[in-house]
Design a protein around this motif. Structure first.
Motif, PDB file in Angstrom:
ATOM      1  N   GLY A   1      -2.107  -8.787   5.643  1.00 45.43           N
ATOM      2  CA  GLY A   1      -3.039  -8.288   6.660  1.00 45.43           C
ATOM      3  C   GLY A   1      -3.031  -6.775   6.700  1.00 45.43           C
ATOM      4  N   ASP A   2      -2.520  -6.218   7.795  1.00 49.93           N
ATOM      5  CA  ASP A   2      -2.417  -4.762   7.889  1.00 49.93           C
ATOM      6  C   ASP A   2      -1.064  -4.268   7.417  1.00 49.93           C
ATOM      7  OD1 ASP A   2      -0.921  -5.854   9.876  1.00 49.93           O
ATOM      8  OD2 ASP A   2      -1.645  -4.538  11.485  1.00 49.93           O
ATOM      9  N   ALA A   3      -0.334  -5.103   6.705  1.00 53.02           N
ATOM     10  CA  ALA A   3       0.986  -4.738   6.207  1.00 53.02           C
ATOM     11  C   ALA A   3       1.145  -5.240   4.780  1.00 53.02           C
ATOM     12  CB  ALA A   3       2.083  -5.317   7.099  1.00 53.02           C
ATOM     13  N   VAL A   4       2.169  -4.701   4.124  1.00 46.48           N
ATOM     14  CA  VAL A   4       2.543  -5.152   2.787  1.00 46.48           C
ATOM     15  C   VAL A   4       3.845  -5.926   2.923  1.00 46.48           C
ATOM     16  CG1 VAL A   4       3.196  -4.459   0.460  1.00 46.48           C
ATOM     17  CG2 VAL A   4       1.414  -3.199   1.691  1.00 46.48           C
ATOM     18  N   GLY A   5       3.851  -7.162   2.463  1.00 45.63           N
ATOM     19  CA  GLY A   5       5.034  -7.995   2.563  1.00 45.63           C
ATOM     20  C   GLY A   5       5.766  -8.079   1.237  1.00 45.63           C
ATOM     21  N   ILE A   6       7.068  -7.764   1.245  1.00 48.01           N
ATOM     22  CA  ILE A   6       7.921  -7.886   0.057  1.00 48.01           C
ATOM     23  C   ILE A   6       9.022  -8.882   0.414  1.00 48.01           C
ATOM     24  CG2 ILE A   6       9.441  -6.703  -1.559  1.00 48.01           C
ATOM     25  CD1 ILE A   6       7.943  -4.125  -0.987  1.00 48.01           C
ATOM     26  N   GLU A   7       9.127  -9.946  -0.344  1.00 53.51           N
ATOM     27  CA  GLU A   7      10.081 -11.008  -0.058  1.00 53.51           C
ATOM     28  C   GLU A   7      11.082 -11.136  -1.193  1.00 53.51           C
ATOM     29  OE1 GLU A   7       7.464 -14.255   0.413  1.00 53.51           O
ATOM     30  OE2 GLU A   7       6.891 -13.765   2.478  1.00 53.51           O
ATOM     31  N   VAL A   8      12.370 -11.292  -0.805  1.00 55.46           N
ATOM     32  CA  VAL A   8      13.454 -11.474  -1.777  1.00 55.46           C
ATOM     33  C   VAL A   8      14.162 -12.772  -1.414  1.00 55.46           C
ATOM     34  CG1 VAL A   8      15.578 -10.521  -2.727  1.00 55.46           C
ATOM     35  CG2 VAL A   8      13.717  -8.986  -2.039  1.00 55.46           C
TER      36      VAL A   8
ATOM     37  N   ARG B   1      17.701  -0.291   9.147  1.00 59.39           N
ATOM     38  CA  ARG B   1      17.467   1.040   9.716  1.00 59.39           C
ATOM     39  C   ARG B   1      16.514   1.851   8.844  1.00 59.39           C
ATOM     40  NH1 ARG B   1      20.056   6.082  10.030  1.00 59.39           N
ATOM     41  NH2 ARG B   1      21.691   5.493   8.560  1.00 59.39           N
ATOM     42  N   LEU B   2      16.651   1.751   7.531  1.00 65.54           N
ATOM     43  CA  LEU B   2      15.742   2.466   6.638  1.00 65.54           C
ATOM     44  C   LEU B   2      14.320   1.925   6.770  1.00 65.54           C
ATOM     45  CD1 LEU B   2      17.916   2.798   3.400  1.00 65.54           C
ATOM     46  CD2 LEU B   2      17.349   4.589   5.048  1.00 65.54           C
ATOM     47  N   ALA B   3      14.201   0.601   6.886  1.00 65.98           N
ATOM     48  CA  ALA B   3      12.868   0.006   7.017  1.00 65.98           C
ATOM     49  C   ALA B   3      12.203   0.466   8.314  1.00 65.98           C
ATOM     50  CB  ALA B   3      12.972  -1.510   6.978  1.00 65.98           C
ATOM     51  N   GLU B   4      12.942   0.462   9.406  1.00 67.94           N
ATOM     52  CA  GLU B   4      12.370   0.873  10.688  1.00 67.94           C
ATOM     53  C   GLU B   4      12.041   2.358  10.694  1.00 67.94           C
ATOM     54  OE1 GLU B   4      15.286  -0.400  13.484  1.00 67.94           O
ATOM     55  OE2 GLU B   4      14.609  -2.499  13.491  1.00 67.94           O
ATOM     56  N   ALA B   5      12.829   3.159   9.982  1.00 66.86           N
ATOM     57  CA  ALA B   5      12.529   4.592   9.901  1.00 66.86           C
ATOM     58  C   ALA B   5      11.207   4.841   9.190  1.00 66.86           C
ATOM     59  CB  ALA B   5      13.655   5.319   9.174  1.00 66.86           C
ATOM     60  N   GLU B   6      10.783   3.909   8.326  1.00 69.49           N
ATOM     61  CA  GLU B   6       9.517   4.038   7.620  1.00 69.49           C
ATOM     62  C   GLU B   6       8.377   3.330   8.353  1.00 69.49           C
ATOM     63  OE1 GLU B   6       9.134   5.965   5.032  1.00 69.49           O
ATOM     64  OE2 GLU B   6      11.266   6.465   5.135  1.00 69.49           O
ATOM     65  N   GLY B   7       8.637   2.876   9.585  1.00 71.28           N
ATOM     66  CA  GLY B   7       7.612   2.176  10.350  1.00 71.28           C
ATOM     67  C   GLY B   7       7.460   0.720   9.969  1.00 71.28           C
ATOM     68  N   GLY B   8       8.441   0.177   9.237  1.00 73.14           N
ATOM     69  CA  GLY B   8       8.381  -1.220   8.826  1.00 73.14           C
ATOM     70  C   GLY B   8       9.418  -2.055   9.552  1.00 73.14           C
ATOM     71  N   HIS B   9       9.689  -3.234   8.983  1.00 72.48           N
ATOM     72  CA  HIS B   9      10.650  -4.142   9.609  1.00 72.48           C
ATOM     73  C   HIS B   9      11.237  -5.049   8.545  1.00 72.48           C
ATOM     74  CE1 HIS B   9      12.615  -6.465  12.679  1.00 72.48           C
ATOM     75  NE2 HIS B   9      12.030  -7.577  12.260  1.00 72.48           N
ATOM     76  N   LEU B  10      12.547  -5.291   8.667  1.00 71.63           N
ATOM     77  CA  LEU B  10      13.256  -6.188   7.757  1.00 71.63           C
ATOM     78  C   LEU B  10      13.821  -7.343   8.580  1.00 71.63           C
ATOM     79  CD1 LEU B  10      14.471  -6.883   4.971  1.00 71.63           C
ATOM     80  CD2 LEU B  10      16.460  -5.496   5.608  1.00 71.63           C
ATOM     81  N   ARG B  11      13.562  -8.567   8.123  1.00 70.52           N
ATOM     82  CA  ARG B  11      14.051  -9.722   8.876  1.00 70.52           C
ATOM     83  C   ARG B  11      14.429 -10.841   7.912  1.00 70.52           C
ATOM     84  NH1 ARG B  11      10.196 -13.840   9.557  1.00 70.52           N
ATOM     85  NH2 ARG B  11       8.150 -13.334   8.673  1.00 70.52           N
ATOM     86  N   LEU B  12      15.189 -11.792   8.474  1.00 74.33           N
ATOM     87  CA  LEU B  12      15.522 -12.979   7.706  1.00 74.33           C
ATOM     88  C   LEU B  12      14.397 -13.987   7.919  1.00 74.33           C
ATOM     89  CD1 LEU B  12      17.559 -14.614   5.995  1.00 74.33           C
ATOM     90  CD2 LEU B  12      18.587 -15.384   8.148  1.00 74.33           C
ATOM     91  N   ALA B  13      13.573 -14.183   6.912  1.00 74.23           N
ATOM     92  CA  ALA B  13      12.421 -15.078   7.053  1.00 74.23           C
ATOM     93  C   ALA B  13      12.831 -16.540   6.984  1.00 74.23           C
ATOM     94  CB  ALA B  13      11.385 -14.772   5.972  1.00 74.23           C
TER      95      ALA B  13
ATOM     96  N   LEU C   1       5.938  -3.557   5.384  1.00 74.12           N
ATOM     97  CA  LEU C   1       5.658  -2.131   5.388  1.00 74.12           C
ATOM     98  C   LEU C   1       4.202  -1.890   5.791  1.00 74.12           C
ATOM     99  CD1 LEU C   1       7.360  -1.216   1.982  1.00 74.12           C
ATOM    100  CD2 LEU C   1       8.333  -0.868   4.272  1.00 74.12           C
ATOM    101  N   ARG C   2       3.938  -0.742   6.354  1.00 76.08           N
ATOM    102  CA  ARG C   2       2.565  -0.411   6.730  1.00 76.08           C
ATOM    103  C   ARG C   2       1.677  -0.314   5.461  1.00 76.08           C
ATOM    104  NH1 ARG C   2       2.898   5.064   9.642  1.00 76.08           N
ATOM    105  NH2 ARG C   2       4.395   5.370   7.934  1.00 76.08           N
ATOM    106  N   ALA C   3       0.532  -0.917   5.523  1.00 75.69           N
ATOM    107  CA  ALA C   3      -0.399  -0.843   4.402  1.00 75.69           C
ATOM    108  C   ALA C   3      -1.211   0.441   4.480  1.00 75.69           C
ATOM    109  CB  ALA C   3      -1.327  -2.053   4.397  1.00 75.69           C
ATOM    110  N   ALA C   4      -1.468   1.048   3.343  1.00 77.02           N
ATOM    111  CA  ALA C   4      -2.232   2.300   3.325  1.00 77.02           C
ATOM    112  C   ALA C   4      -3.636   2.086   3.819  1.00 77.02           C
ATOM    113  CB  ALA C   4      -2.239   2.878   1.912  1.00 77.02           C
ATOM    114  N   THR C   5      -4.185   0.893   3.674  1.00 72.34           N
ATOM    115  CA  THR C   5      -5.562   0.625   4.105  1.00 72.34           C
ATOM    116  C   THR C   5      -5.652   0.426   5.607  1.00 72.34           C
ATOM    117  OG1 THR C   5      -5.190  -1.726   3.680  1.00 72.34           O
ATOM    118  CG2 THR C   5      -6.174  -0.420   1.918  1.00 72.34           C
ATOM    119  N   SER C   6      -4.479   0.310   6.316  1.00 73.51           N
ATOM    120  CA  SER C   6      -4.508   0.051   7.756  1.00 73.51           C
ATOM    121  C   SER C   6      -4.559   1.323   8.553  1.00 73.51           C
ATOM    122  CB  SER C   6      -3.254  -0.735   8.185  1.00 73.51           C
ATOM    123  OG  SER C   6      -2.077   0.052   7.977  1.00 73.51           O
ATOM    124  N   VAL C   7      -4.541   2.492   7.916  1.00 74.31           N
ATOM    125  CA  VAL C   7      -4.544   3.775   8.629  1.00 74.31           C
ATOM    126  C   VAL C   7      -5.870   4.490   8.378  1.00 74.31           C
ATOM    127  CG1 VAL C   7      -3.395   5.961   8.905  1.00 74.31           C
ATOM    128  CG2 VAL C   7      -2.052   3.932   8.407  1.00 74.31           C
TER     129      VAL C   7
END
Length: 431
Positions: free
Chosen positions: A361-368, A402-414, A425-431
């Motif tokens: 959506g308005d974010a980029v999702g990276i899953e590991v 902490r690094l993810a939140e500093a970049e305006g993103g979020h890291l969670r256990l999915a 992470l924030r998507a470049a197209t959302s700004v």
């Protein structure tokens, strides 16, 4: 400081009392004197009425003629020549009697006495003078009592000012003492000190500045401490890889050392990059970020980590959705987050590791994700920094979040089992 405030308040009160009280006391004394003189004049007028008949007929007035309700006074009668006829007074008329013989009422003070002289008039002619006098100190004793009362009230006022000044000085000095103590604690390295607001705007302004300074210093110190811990954690894997490669090359002395040297060189470059990125992130000098090509970053990450996973016969799979937009994040921060996730998967996970990127959506999702055992820790426990000797998925995840939140993103256990972590992470197209 408290002594100065109290002294200044008491001195100011004393000066104010003197400036206002002294003229009031003088005015009160003058008013009382005029009032007593008017009273003497009224007594003299009453006596003049009583003795006028005797003086008109040529007789001498009697003591009853001079009797009056007035106390502490001396009444006397004089003829037109200024000679004492009756009563208590000077044998020869004074200036007041002489003036009254001229047909005018004369009043005033002389030699500590208050005097009123009234002419006795018959058919327009002065036939005598009635003189009434009294000691000024005796007649004005209420003035003395009033002055004593005023002095007592002044003492009470100064005492009240003293007590109020002490209380106010204590209230004013308390936040200043707290400010001084906080400054000393800050100078001694206690950056956790914070000053609560008080009712004084000036002190609040200084306290707010001190709080901001302490907060900045605390943040700087925490960041530097975090860098030490994070650098140690992030450099452990490449250093271990470098050491193992060199030890393996030493054990195979007959083999060509070039592959081991090339592998060591790549590990050294990775260590150098990790140090530079951690320094940049710790000091927050990366500034504004440009759009990040997530596909290129994941391809680079695969090149760095695939060899380590292949050594354990575990494939590293990277899948990037073609519709994935660029992300607004620092490449250094995202690389460190992925390094934490991949290291955890390498050490604690099982089976192939899949890294995927997609449009969220308005974010980029990276899953590991991997096929390792499930994670039983809660979210709060999982992303809380623990001691360096702790084991499990939590090691390094506090840094990653902490690094993810500093970049305006979020890291969670999915997904806890099998483990899957999601970085948004924030998507470049959302700004």
């Amino acid at each position: 400081m408290r002594t100065r405030i109290v002294t200044l308040a008491v001195v100011s009160a004393a000066v104010a009392i003197v400036l206002f009280g002294l003229p009031l006391a003088v005015a009160g004394a003058l008013y009382a004197q005029q009032y007593k003189i008017l009273d003497l004049e009224r007594q003299a007028e009453r006596a003049a009425v009583r003795v006028s008949l005797a003086l008109t007929e040529g007789d001498d007035p009697t003591e009853d003629d001079l009797d009056d309700v007035g106390e502490l006074t001396f009444r006397s009668v004089y003829d037109t020549d200024g000679q004492l006829l009756l009563g208590r007074g000077p044998e020869t008329g004074d200036q007041f009697v002489d003036k009254a013989n001229g047909g005018r009422v004369s009043t005033g003070s002389l030699n500590g006495e208050l005097v009123a002289a009234v002419p006795v008039i018959d058919a327009g002619d002065v036939v005598g003078v009635v003189r009434v006098s009294g000691s000024a100190s005796t007649l004005l004793w209420p003035v003395g009592l009033a002055w004593i009362g005023m002095i007592g009230l002044a003492g009470l006022a100064i005492g009240a000012v003293y007590l109020l000044a002490r209380r106010q000085a204590a209230r004013l000095a308390q936040p200043l003492d707290q400010l001084s103590t906080a400054a000393q604690r800050l100078g001694n390295g206690d950056f956790s000190v914070r000053l609560p607001p008080v009712e004084y705007a000036e002190i609040d302004a200084v306290g707010s500045s001190l709080n901001r300074t302490a907060s900045r210093l605390d943040d700087l110190l925490a960041r530097e401490r975090a860098f030490s811990a994070e650098a140690s954690h992030q450099l452990r894997t490449p250093l271990t890889s470098l050491r193992l490669g060199l030890e393996s090359a030493l054990e195979r002395a007959d083999d060509d050392p070039r592959p081991a040297l090339l592998q060591g060189l790549r590990s050294t470059e990775r260590i150098e990059r990790t140090v530079e990125e951690l320094l940049t992130l710790a000091r927050d000098t990366h500034g504004a970020v440009d759009a990040l090509d997530v596909g290129a970053l994941l391809a680079e990450t695969r090149g760095q980590w695939s060899a380590q996973f292949e050594e354990q016969d575990r494939p590293l799979i990277v899948v990037v959705d073609p519709q994935t937009p660029p992300a607004l994040a620092s490449g250094a921060a995202v690389r460190q987050v992925l390094a934490v996730l991949l290291e955890n998967a390498l050490v604690h996970g099982q089976g192939p590791v899949r890294v995927s990127a997609r449009d969220a959506g308005d974010a980029v999702g990276i899953e590991v994700s991997d096929r390792g055992p499930g994670i039983t820790l809660t979210d709060a426990q999982l992303f809380t920094r623990r001691s360096p000797s702790a084991t499990g998925h939590g090691l390094g995840l506090a840094l990653a979040r902490r690094l993810a939140e500093a970049e305006g993103g979020h890291l969670r256990l999915a997904r806890p089992s099998p483990p899957q972590f999601a970085l948004l992470l924030r998507a470049a197209t959302s700004v």
